[in-house]
Design an enzyme around this catalytic site. Structure first.
Site, PDB file in Angstrom:
ATOM      1  N   ASP A 106       0.755  -1.247   0.101  1.00 52.10           N
ATOM      2  CA  ASP A 106      -0.274   0.122   0.034  1.00 52.10           C
ATOM      3  C   ASP A 106       0.802   1.222  -0.022  1.00 52.10           C
ATOM      4  OD1 ASP A 106      -2.493   1.240   0.240  1.00 52.10           O
ATOM      5  OD2 ASP A 106      -2.734   1.245   2.282  1.00 52.10           O
ATOM      6  N   GLY A 165      -7.504   7.738   7.631  1.00 50.02           N
ATOM      7  CA  GLY A 165      -7.691   7.994   9.347  1.00 50.02           C
ATOM      8  C   GLY A 165      -9.006   7.800   9.669  1.00 50.02           C
ATOM      9  N   HIS A 207      -9.675   4.604  -1.361  1.00 48.40           N
ATOM     10  CA  HIS A 207      -9.067   4.631  -0.097  1.00 48.40           C
ATOM     11  C   HIS A 207     -10.025   5.411   0.965  1.00 48.40           C
ATOM     12  CE1 HIS A 207      -4.876   3.674  -1.489  1.00 48.40           C
ATOM     13  NE2 HIS A 207      -5.721   3.261  -2.427  1.00 48.40           N
ATOM     14  N   GLY A 208      -9.504   5.460   2.253  1.00 44.87           N
ATOM     15  CA  GLY A 208     -10.082   6.084   3.278  1.00 44.87           C
ATOM     16  C   GLY A 208     -11.676   5.387   3.624  1.00 44.87           C
ATOM     17  N   SER A 215     -12.499   3.597   5.946  1.00 45.03           N
ATOM     18  CA  SER A 215     -12.792   3.325   7.431  1.00 45.03           C
ATOM     19  C   SER A 215     -13.588   4.603   7.794  1.00 45.03           C
ATOM     20  CB  SER A 215     -11.546   3.360   8.296  1.00 45.03           C
ATOM     21  OG  SER A 215     -11.011   2.049   8.040  1.00 45.03           O
ATOM     22  N   ASN A 238     -10.225   0.182   0.468  1.00 42.93           N
ATOM     23  CA  ASN A 238      -9.252   0.185   1.600  1.00 42.93           C
ATOM     24  C   ASN A 238      -9.692   0.280   3.135  1.00 42.93           C
ATOM     25  OD1 ASN A 238      -7.661  -0.131  -0.665  1.00 42.93           O
ATOM     26  ND2 ASN A 238      -5.967   1.177   0.042  1.00 42.93           N
TER      27      ASN A 238
HETATM   28 ZN   LIG Z   1      -4.625   4.777   1.198  1.00 45.49          ZN
END
Ligand SMILES: [Zn+2]
Length: 281
Positions: free
Chosen positions: A82, A177, A204-205, A207, A226
């Site tokens: 990653d 984050g 991405h991100g 979460s 991700n």
């Molecule tokens: Zn990422």
């Protein structure tokens, strides 16, 4: 089975409107939670390493562990590097057993990003390793200001044609984050990007992004999601609960990590169902 490249999995996901979940792991417990639940749900899955975990012999230890797990697993498992920004590290990674890598030139000017990505495609393709790149920039959720730069559809066509990359991470409103405020995805932008992109798209991100928005994103071409922070939060919550509850905590790591494992497994299962990747293996 042994570890597989990522390209075919993402192409199948894109075609059939589901998504393959990808989890960063830093230790045995995180890896175990991911693989075991993927097996239970018959889901393909992507294990990822972060560069921060690779110093000393980190890359060797983590890849060796994943290769063994891949041999045992009866579902397709990808081992992906990653956010690699360094070509020397990338050279090491393509020899270390990764079946997929991400070259992140997203903070560089367009032409430089193209050049870096091309060089990685040239290293990885002959070995059958999948390459992910990033266009636009997914920033950090913790920063004082959002340094994200949204992906421009006009640039996507040019970038993919110039680099021949296998899949593309896009910036459409998520951040890395733990979010301090709820993200709002730019779904029309994503749709426009997906229309012109010849390759599957990556979010991405993942979460903390609300489930309904993730589902909308998958319907608009996101083929890889991700996840990192949610696993870390689950691990920490489990550890804290265990230590708070026990006056004399057991000295065995197996006991220390039982709760974290349980909470991480919950996260993995939730994400598999969110992605619709169950029974796709
Ligand atoms: Zn990422």
């Amino acid at each position: 089975m042994s570890l597989v490249p990522m390209k075919e999995l993402l192409e199948d996901a894109r075609k059939n409107k589901y998504c393959v979940p990808a989890f960063d792991y830093s230790n045995y417990e995180m890896m175990r939670a991911v693989i075991e639940v993927a097996e239970e749900e018959r889901s393909p899955v992507i294990l990822m390493n972060l560069v921060v975990d690779l110093p000393n012999n980190g890359m060797e230890y983590l890849t060796a562990m994943a290769w063994e797990a891949g041999e045992i697993a009866t579902v397709p498992v990808v081992l992906h590097l990653d956010h690699c920004t360094d070509l020397d590290l990338m050279r090491k990674a393509v020899n270390a057993g990764y079946t997929s890598v991400m070259i992140d030139g997203s903070t560089k000017p367009f032409e430089e990003n193209v050049e870096m990505t091309k060089r990685v495609v040239a290293m990885a393709r002959p070995r059958g390793i999948t390459v992910e790149a990033e266009l636009g920039h997914v920033g950090s959720a913790q920063g004082n200001e959002d340094e994200s730069v949204l992906t421009q559809p006009e640039e996507v066509e040019r970038f993919v044609a110039a680099t021949d990359v296998d899949c593309l991470a896009v910036a459409v409103g998520t951040a890395h984050g733990v979010y301090t405020k709820e993200p709002k995805l730019e779904l029309e932008l994503l749709e426009a990007i997906n229309r012109v992109s010849e390759v599957p798209l990556v979010l991405h991100g993942g979460s903390g992004t609300p489930d309904d928005q993730v589902k909308e994103a998958i319907a608009r071409g996101i083929a890889k999601l991700n996840i990192h922070s949610e696993l870390c939060v689950a691990m920490r919550k489990g550890l804290e609960e265990f230590l708070r509850a026990e006056k004399n905590p057991s000295p065995f790591a197996a006991h220390l990590f039982a709760k974290p494992l349980e909470y991480m497994r919950e996260v993995v299962r939730k994400k598999i169902y969110l992605c619709g990747s169950q029974n796709r293996a």
